[in-house]
Design a protein around this motif. Structure first.
Motif, short mmCIF file in Angstrom:
data_model
loop_
_atom_site.label_atom_id
_atom_site.label_comp_id
_atom_site.label_asym_id
_atom_site.label_seq_id
_atom_site.Cartn_x
_atom_site.Cartn_y
_atom_site.Cartn_z
N LYS A 1 0.87 -1.19 0.00
CA LYS A 1 0.00 0.00 0.00
C LYS A 1 0.90 1.22 0.00
CE LYS A 1 -3.67 -2.16 2.63
NZ LYS A 1 -3.76 -2.65 3.99
N GLU B 1 3.40 2.24 -7.57
CA GLU B 1 2.41 3.17 -8.13
C GLU B 1 1.74 2.57 -9.36
OE1 GLU B 1 3.68 7.81 -7.43
OE2 GLU B 1 4.58 6.75 -9.09
N LEU C 1 -0.51 -0.53 -8.20
CA LEU C 1 -1.72 -0.11 -7.47
C LEU C 1 -2.62 0.72 -8.38
CD1 LEU C 1 -0.18 0.69 -3.96
CD2 LEU C 1 -1.51 -1.32 -4.64
N GLY C 2 -2.02 1.50 -9.28
CA GLY C 2 -2.80 2.27 -10.26
C GLY C 2 -3.58 1.35 -11.18
N TYR D 1 -4.60 -1.71 -10.50
CA TYR D 1 -5.71 -2.31 -9.74
C TYR D 1 -6.86 -1.29 -9.57
CZ TYR D 1 -2.40 -6.02 -8.36
OH TYR D 1 -1.50 -7.05 -8.36
N GLU D 2 -6.48 -0.05 -9.30
CA GLU D 2 -7.50 0.99 -9.10
C GLU D 2 -8.30 1.19 -10.39
OE1 GLU D 2 -6.01 4.77 -7.53
OE2 GLU D 2 -7.66 5.78 -8.61
N SER D 3 -7.59 1.27 -11.50
CA SER D 3 -8.26 1.47 -12.78
C SER D 3 -9.16 0.28 -13.12
CB SER D 3 -7.20 1.67 -13.88
OG SER D 3 -7.80 1.69 -15.13
N THR E 1 -10.74 -1.51 -11.06
CA THR E 1 -11.93 -1.44 -10.21
C THR E 1 -12.87 -0.34 -10.67
OG1 THR E 1 -10.56 -2.17 -8.39
CG2 THR E 1 -12.69 -1.26 -7.80
N THR E 2 -12.31 0.83 -10.99
CA THR E 2 -13.16 1.99 -11.31
C THR E 2 -13.50 2.07 -12.79
OG1 THR E 2 -11.26 3.41 -11.73
CG2 THR E 2 -12.08 3.34 -9.45
N VAL F 1 -5.99 6.21 -14.63
CA VAL F 1 -5.30 6.72 -13.43
C VAL F 1 -4.11 7.55 -13.92
CG1 VAL F 1 -3.86 6.05 -11.45
CG2 VAL F 1 -6.00 4.83 -11.92
#
Ligand SMILES: NC(=O)c1ccc[n+]([C@@H]2O[C@H](COP(=O)([O-])OP(=O)(O)OC[C@H]3O[C@@H](n4cnc5c(N)ncnc54)[C@H](O)[C@@H]3O)[C@@H](O)[C@H]2O)c1
Length: 345
Positions: A103, A317, A320-321, A323-325, A327-328, A332
């Motif tokens: 994280k 970065e 995690l970016g 994974y974030e993208s 999900t959303t 990113v």
């Protein structure tokens, strides 16, 4: 006769990668293995017996040993932050396995703790140590490939369900922090950004296609680099008889391809660049051994290690970016952060 000064090492976590650290320390004149600790005491005892070193019964006991200067953190990834902070407070230097953290705020906490306590932290990226990788980076940095256009990384490897079931932390969000990209692909993610430069933005898609795990076994990330080049990361642990890792870098004047750790293509417009004949290099254990020796010397010479902990941020970065993208469903962007990075460079 000159006597080689030695730096004392301890290891936390006596699993698979700890063996590589222990052997690396033993083979390094400037380093000495003092002792080991594992939360499963029998593992520490067996390991200590094999290498004829101390088996500590607690981390606190290990941290009180004055002969230890550097601690190698070889525990499951999710435990690295808490142990790094504890080790830093005990004024021991740190060589922490990848991923440093899973994280972003944990990564920051680790770097801050080391700064506050005036200790060195290095993270393990053994692929960077390969002479071929160093040569490739020099070629790119000298601008031999011209303006970069398409720069991609591919990781096609195989881990069966048994691998994920073999230790409770593997394939979990809490302790592995991700799957194919966070655990295995991170080396290629790091190499791509190390060779090409910072990523400005990305779109990602990650999911478990074949394995019964919480995290992804397959992931794709579409990248735009700060220098304008584009690229993809394709990473999977489901590739039957997988063909390993490839970095493919194209620019207006040249192409460079690295397969595993060997430069297989180097074509430059109007120039014949000879690839030197390098000594044989195996990422594991040679890369680890180089980083261990460097850490031992960094402590003695009071200088920054070859891969300082701050280098752990870039791959984290991107992962995690992604994974974030995923999900959303949104892009990113790192541009805001990159401004401050550019100021540092
Ligand atoms: N750089 C590389 O090429 C490379 C290769 C493999 C693994 N790794 C990294 O090394 C780390 C360990 O991986 P591994 O494959 O050796 O795992 P492993 O499961 O084989 O070993 C982990 C060890 O840590 C011990 N442990 C768990 N919790 C602990 C705690 N709180 N305190 C002390 N010991 C604890 C376990 O008992 C086990 O012996 C991971 O972060 C992994 O990503 C890096």
């Amino acid at each position: 006769m000159s006597v080689v000064k030695t730096t004392g090492f301890g290891i936390i976590g006596c699993g698979i990668i700890a063996e590589v650290h222990a052997k690396g320390i033993l083979e390094t004149d400037e380093a000495r293995l003092i002792g080991v600790y594992d939360s499963i005491q029998t593992k520490a005892v067996d390991f200590a017996k094999k290498y004829q070193v101390i088996s500590f019964s607690s981390l606190e006991e290990m941290l009180h040993n004055d002969e230890i200067d550097v601690i190698c953190i070889c525990t499951p990834s999710g435990i690295h932050p808490e142990q790094t902070v504890q080790v830093a407070k005990a004024k021991k230097h740190i060589l922490v396995e990848k991923p440093m953290a899973i994280k972003m705020d944990d990564y920051s906490r680790m770097v801050e703790a080391c700064e506050e306590n005036n200790v060195l932290i290095s993270t393990v990226f053994p692929r960077r140590m390969s002479p071929q990788a160093q040569f490739a980076r020099k070629i790119i940095q000298e601008g031999k490939l011209g303006r970069l256009s398409l720069c991609s990384g591919y990781v096609k490897i195989y881990r069966d369900q048994h691998y994920y079931d073999s230790a409770g932390w593997r394939g979990t969000w809490e302790m592995d922090g991700g799957g194919a990209m966070m655990n295995q692909g991170i080396h290629t993610v790091d190499m791509l950004q190390w060779l090409v430069g910072p990523v400005a933005s990305l779109y990602g898609k990650a999911k478990a296609v074949l394995r019964d795990i919480e995290v992804e076994d397959t992931v794709i990330s579409l990248l735009e680099f700060k220098n304008g080049a584009m690229g993809v990361l394709e990473i999977t642990t489901t590739a039957f008889e997988g063909k390993g890792q490839v970095l493919s870098i194209h620019g207006e004047k040249g192409t460079l391809v690295i397969q595993e750790d060997t430069i297989t293509v180097l074509e430059v417009e109007g120039e014949k660049i000879e690839i030197p004949s390098f000594e044989p290099f195996k990422v594991i254990p040679d890369g680890h051994r180089i980083q261990i020796k460097d850490m031992a010397l960094a402590v003695q010479e009071q200088r920054s290690p070859i891969v300082p902990g701050t280098e752990g941020k870039h791959s984290l970065e991107i992962i995690l970016g992604t994974y974030e993208s995923s999900t959303t469903g949104k892009e990113v962007s790192f541009l805001h952060d990159l401004k401050s990075k550019a100021q540092i460079l």
